[in-house]
Design a protein around this motif. Structure first.
Motif, PDB file in Angstrom:
ATOM      1  N   TYR A  52       0.825  -1.205   0.000  1.00 32.85           N
ATOM      2  CA  TYR A  52       0.000   0.000   0.000  1.00 32.85           C
ATOM      3  C   TYR A  52       0.865   1.263   0.000  1.00 32.85           C
ATOM      4  CZ  TYR A  52      -3.857   3.154   1.202  1.00 32.85           C
ATOM      5  OH  TYR A  52      -4.780   4.171   1.189  1.00 32.85           O
ATOM      6  N   GLU A  55       2.136   2.272  -3.382  1.00 32.41           N
ATOM      7  CA  GLU A  55       1.164   3.010  -4.193  1.00 32.41           C
ATOM      8  C   GLU A  55       1.289   4.518  -3.966  1.00 32.41           C
ATOM      9  OE1 GLU A  55      -2.914   1.946  -3.729  1.00 32.41           O
ATOM     10  OE2 GLU A  55      -2.492  -0.201  -3.564  1.00 32.41           O
ATOM     11  N   THR A 335      -8.263   1.773  -3.154  1.00 29.98           N
ATOM     12  CA  THR A 335      -7.733   0.972  -4.258  1.00 29.98           C
ATOM     13  C   THR A 335      -7.773  -0.518  -3.969  1.00 29.98           C
ATOM     14  OG1 THR A 335      -5.496   1.300  -3.381  1.00 29.98           O
ATOM     15  CG2 THR A 335      -6.232   2.807  -5.123  1.00 29.98           C
ATOM     16  N   LEU A 355      -0.464  -1.896  -7.830  1.00 29.39           N
ATOM     17  CA  LEU A 355      -1.584  -1.077  -8.280  1.00 29.39           C
ATOM     18  C   LEU A 355      -1.138   0.373  -8.411  1.00 29.39           C
ATOM     19  CD1 LEU A 355      -4.509  -2.467  -6.071  1.00 29.39           C
ATOM     20  CD2 LEU A 355      -3.963  -3.042  -8.440  1.00 29.39           C
ATOM     21  N   ARG A 356      -1.695   1.060  -9.361  1.00 27.66           N
ATOM     22  CA  ARG A 356      -1.451   2.495  -9.499  1.00 27.66           C
ATOM     23  C   ARG A 356      -2.500   3.252  -8.702  1.00 27.66           C
ATOM     24  NH1 ARG A 356       0.289   4.425 -15.534  1.00 27.66           N
ATOM     25  NH2 ARG A 356       2.084   3.024 -15.852  1.00 27.66           N
ATOM     26  N   ASN A 357      -2.046   4.019  -7.722  1.00 21.82           N
ATOM     27  CA  ASN A 357      -2.979   4.817  -6.937  1.00 21.82           C
ATOM     28  C   ASN A 357      -3.303   6.101  -7.696  1.00 21.82           C
ATOM     29  OD1 ASN A 357      -3.951   6.748  -4.776  1.00 21.82           O
ATOM     30  ND2 ASN A 357      -3.664   4.892  -3.554  1.00 21.82           N
ATOM     31  N   THR A 381      -3.626  -0.749 -13.469  1.00 18.92           N
ATOM     32  CA  THR A 381      -4.247   0.474 -12.990  1.00 18.92           C
ATOM     33  C   THR A 381      -5.073   0.202 -11.744  1.00 18.92           C
ATOM     34  OG1 THR A 381      -4.334   1.321 -15.236  1.00 18.92           O
ATOM     35  CG2 THR A 381      -5.786   2.359 -13.625  1.00 18.92           C
ATOM     36  N   ALA A 382      -5.011   1.131 -10.784  1.00 11.80           N
ATOM     37  CA  ALA A 382      -5.795   0.973  -9.557  1.00 11.80           C
ATOM     38  C   ALA A 382      -7.263   0.897  -9.890  1.00 11.80           C
ATOM     39  CB  ALA A 382      -5.523   2.147  -8.626  1.00 11.80           C
ATOM     40  N   GLY A 383      -7.987   0.084  -9.106  1.00 11.69           N
ATOM     41  CA  GLY A 383      -9.431  -0.034  -9.286  1.00 11.69           C
ATOM     42  C   GLY A 383      -9.811  -1.211 -10.153  1.00 11.69           C
ATOM     43  N   GLY A 396     -12.310   3.776  -6.765  1.00 12.03           N
ATOM     44  CA  GLY A 396     -10.910   4.196  -6.774  1.00 12.03           C
ATOM     45  C   GLY A 396     -10.586   5.241  -7.818  1.00 12.03           C
TER      46      GLY A 396
END
Length: 473
Positions: A52, A55, A335, A355-357, A381-383, A396
């Motif tokens: 986390y 991110e 996310t 993940l991309r925040n 990609t986040a989400g 997200g």
């Protein structure tokens, strides 16, 4: 401090024995069931959900009203600069790049939170005064600035390390002597320890000279006077010795010194704001980031504190003129799904992908910088990894901020850009808040920053903060 664990999967990315893993309560703040009562700032330590924090590598809201400083960072609150350095120092990994990618193994789950030279280099470029610096490790040699017999009686095994000069982080010592913050708050060693560190005057005089030159004024550095037949140098800027007041705190346990209030005068807006100089530094050093084990070589004489490039200073100045504010947007976005108590205490699964925040994407987009945190093929990609099953929509999105098109179009290729497309111990983190929510029992403390006249007292063991306090030469 707090351990930003959103769910059971996050627990799998923490460097901590399975029997000590506990979901605790941060997930409630992440989900919005609980709210931090005041803006809370934290840095990372050595028992963190590294997936986390990666991110939010450059800083961001880990939960509403709870802000992660990033792996290194600087923000402003109440007119004061607060800088921070996450992680712990291990010499073998200090010169590496950030190669650790999901899923972590038994080695990378530890090295993921180790301090890298790049982040120290970035902090070293700060030119303007720093009010507070947060770190997890203590600065090396800090025990020499106070009578340490009390500390060694309480922690006998510290004595040999201190005598060898091994207790604490050498990079932190370098930052202490260079940045000379008013306060330095740390954690990690699970004991309260205050110290007062005196600094030489040369840096203050150099800064005063630079300020005078910037205003087109002639700065007089001193005058020669004759006294008793000898030459004596008298400096107009020597009005008391500059000191840093250091404070480390204990675990968050009953009967332990884990909390102390330090009040500072209000000198600006009581909201969390970007630090323009820090953003310029991020731009100037963006292409020094490496996601392989081999780090990008730093510029020659990297410790010389050249500061950010004028090109980047001008970009950030123009950015905020067009934006109209330096306030950090409240663009928190989930996310990953928060913990569901109905799941019980089963083991989670190690996440497989980065993940991309959207907060990180928005910051880099605002600064006109490419996203540079992906680890090869394993990011997305986040989400995209989870949906709100109840509503059937992806969560997200966040609030994106884009730099004005006309500003980005004014950019030219920076001739100094570097192309990089080719190829411990117990403790947790320091924080700035009234009380850090979600802290696991037995973790390290929070140091509080409020407003008002300078004062600090905690029981019968005080951090000396008055000008007349005695300091060790």
């Amino acid at each position: 401090m707090l351990q930003a664990v959103r769910n059971l999967d996050d627990l799998e990315t923490m460097s901590i024995p399975v029997k000590y893993r506990d979901i605790m309560t941060f997930w409630k703040y992440y989900k919005g069931e609980a709210q931090a009562p005041m803006p809370t700032i934290f840095i990372g330590g050595n028992h963190e959900a590294s997936n986390y924090l990666w991110e939010l590598h450059y800083g961001g809201w880990a939960a509403p009203n709870i802000y992660f400083m990033g792996y290194a960072g600087a923000v402003r609150f109440g007119g004061h600069r607060i800088a921070g350095l996450s992680g712990t120092y291990v010499s073998q990994h200090y010169h590496w790049g950030h190669h650790e990618k999901l899923p972590y193994d038994e080695r990378t789950v530890k090295s993921a939170y180790h301090v890298r030279q790049l982040h120290v280099h970035r902090l070293m470029q700060l030119q303007q005064p720093t009010s507070i610096l947060l770190s997890h490790d203590w600065p090396n040699l800090i025990t020499r600035y106070r009578n340490s017999s009390w500390l060694f009686n309480k922690k006998p095994y510290f004595k040999a390390e201190a005598e060898r000069g091994d207790l604490g982080s050498p990079p932190n010592q370098e930052l202490l002597q260079t940045l000379q913050p008013d306060y330095w708050f740390a954690a990690h060693l699970h004991v309260k320890f205050p110290a007062v560190v005196p600094h030489k005057q040369q840096q203050q005089q150099h800064q005063a000279q630079q300020a005078g030159q910037q205003h087109g004024q002639q700065q007089q550095q001193g005058k020669q006077v004759q006294q008793d037949g000898q030459q004596q140098q008298v400096h107009g800027s020597d009005v008391g010795q500059k000191v840093t007041r250091f404070l480390a705190l204990d675990k968050c346990l009953p009967g332990r010194d884990f909390l102390q209030v330090v009040e500072l005068p209000v000198e600006g807006p009581l909201e969390l704001c970007y630090d323009p100089e820090w953003l310029a530094i991020l731009r100037s050093t963006h292409d020094l980031m490496s996601t392989s084990k081999t780090a990008v070589p730093l510029p020659p004489n990297w410790g010389g504190r050249t500061g950010p490039k004028q090109y980047d200073i001008d970009f950030v100045d123009q950015l905020f003129k067009q934006r109209g504010t330096t306030a950090i947007p409240h663009n928190f976005a989930m996310t990953a799904p928060p913990y569901d108590p109905s799941q019980g205490r089963r083991r989670g699964n190690m996440p497989r992908t980065d993940l991309r925040n959207p907060q990180t994407e928005a910051l880099l987009q605002m600064l006109g910088l490419r996203y540079n945190l992906d680890h090869a093929e394993n990011s997305r990609t986040a989400g995209s990894s989870w949906t709100n099953r109840r509503g059937g929509v992806v969560v997200g999105a966040g609030t994106m901020y884009k730099a004005p098109t006309n500003l980005l179009s004014q950019q030219q290729k920076n001739p100094e850009e570097i192309d990089i497309d080719s190829d411990d111990d117990e403790g947790t983190a320091a924080a700035v808040s009234a009380a850090a929510p979600g802290a696991a029992e037995g973790t390290a403390p929070a140091a509080a920053v409020a407003t008002g006249p300078a004062a600090a007292v905690a029981g019968d063991f005080e951090i000396p903060i008055d000008d007349e306090d005695e300091v060790q030469e």
